[in-house]
Write an enzyme that holds these catalytic residues in place. Structure first.
Site, mmCIF file in Angstrom:
data_model
loop_
_atom_site.group_PDB
_atom_site.id
_atom_site.type_symbol
_atom_site.label_atom_id
_atom_site.label_comp_id
_atom_site.label_asym_id
_atom_site.label_seq_id
_atom_site.Cartn_x
_atom_site.Cartn_y
_atom_site.Cartn_z
ATOM 1 N N CYS A 1 -1.228 -10.822 4.339
ATOM 2 C CA CYS A 1 -2.322 -10.165 2.985
ATOM 3 C C CYS A 1 -3.792 -9.979 4.131
ATOM 4 O O CYS A 1 -4.111 -10.966 4.304
ATOM 5 C CB CYS A 1 -2.171 -10.999 1.747
ATOM 6 S SG CYS A 1 -3.767 -10.791 0.532
ATOM 7 N N ILE A 2 -3.773 -8.781 4.133
ATOM 8 C CA ILE A 2 -5.127 -8.312 4.911
ATOM 9 C C ILE A 2 -6.306 -8.890 4.188
ATOM 10 O O ILE A 2 -7.147 -9.229 4.707
ATOM 11 C CB ILE A 2 -5.006 -6.534 5.276
ATOM 12 C CG1 ILE A 2 -5.827 -6.218 6.082
ATOM 13 C CG2 ILE A 2 -4.928 -6.107 3.563
ATOM 14 C CD1 ILE A 2 -5.993 -4.913 6.314
#
Length: 304
Positions: free
Chosen positions: A155-156
């Protein structure tokens, strides 16, 4: 071969960029949270405390306290998801009785006339990048450069891989952020109407407008995301496993809705809403992937 090599190099470059953007993304998320809190509490409801009207004072105090507590849970869940190790494979781990059998099985995996059903995640798997055995449901994360237990995705927003040990924290971050975004839109709806009617002026006006636009977008997108992950938790399935082309049916990890839920959030209902694991809960999570039995290690000869 050349195109595959270029694709791999491109992906590795993107992974390096994501790792370099880590601190920037954390500051960006915390900045959005802080901006939203400021628009609601000091910018809109805080001034009501000194308005002189008893009803407005009580309402302003309640909104400020409850909304600030919600923001605190968002930040706590976010930092827990960012800082927690998603679950690393213990050094030297393998699913076999001893080292000799592990070496034999590794050699057997290279034989073309032996096979496992590749749809079954319980089969013995060896990571060529880490040069180590992978527990069932573990996947190699190209961004962090290692295998992650029950990996869901990278997840960025949390700048971390979401896996076995921080999946609960990630889900709570989504849940509290959705509640926070929805609350922001509701609390700022009247000031937003005043803004378009030119009844709201001053420095709070643009803050209210931006906060409503940003949180409306977050609320809509997070609602869909929560529904998807709710279905995944209910089926005891990760995002990676959901998108695999050939998935085994029936899914061998589906233990029923309640047990699937408790595997992620634990059995203590009071701790469901807190982004932390007790020692017992953490041990149970690790046992669920490290101490389970794989398929029989005697490989089956493939049909001619």
């Amino acid at each position: 071969m050349l195109s595959a090599s270029r694709y791999l190099n491109c992906f590795q470059y993107c992974a390096r960029v994501l790792s370099l953007l880590g601190s920037v993304m954390v500051l960006l998320v915390l900045g959005i949270i802080g901006f939203t809190w400021y628009a609601v509490v000091p910018g809109t409801y805080g001034p009501l405390v000194s308005s002189g009207s008893l009803g407005k004072i009580i309402g302003g105090v309640l909104v400020c306290i409850i909304y600030s507590a919600l923001i605190l849970m968002i930040v706590w869940s976010y930092l827990a998801a960012v800082s927690a190790d998603p679950g690393k494979v213990p050094s030297g781990w393998h699913p076999f009785a001893d080292e000799q059998q592990a070496r034999i099985e590794l050699e057997r995996l290279s034989y073309s006339d032996y096979y496992f059903d590749r749809r079954d995640p319980r089969r013995p798997r060896f990571c060529k990048r880490c040069q180590a055995w992978k527990p069932e449901r573990a996947h190699h994360c190209s961004v962090s450069g290692r295998c992650v237990l029950k990996m869901d995705h990278f997840c960025i927003w949390v700048v971390n891989c979401v896996g076995l040990l921080n999946y609960k924290f990630f889900l709570l971050f989504l849940f509290y952020t959705f509640l926070g975004s929805l609350s922001t839109v509701v609390l700022l709806l009247k000031p937003m109407i005043d803004f378009f009617q030119h009844a709201l002026t001053g420095p709070a006006a643009p803050l209210v407008f931006l906060a409503v636009v940003i949180n409306t977008a977050f609320a809509v997108s997070l609602a869909a995301f929560l529904v998807m992950h709710g279905q995944l938790v209910g089926a005891n399935c990760s995002t990676i496993e959901m998108y695999e082309k050939d998935r085994l049916h029936p899914w061998p990890y589906n233990k029923g809705m309640r047990r699937n839920w408790e595997e992620v959030f634990g059995r203590n209902k009071l701790r469901w809403f807190l982004p932390l694991h007790s020692k017992e809960e953490k041990r149970a999570l690790l046992d669920s992937v490290l101490n389970t039995r794989l398929l029989p290690t005697t490989l089956v000869s493939s049909p001619v």
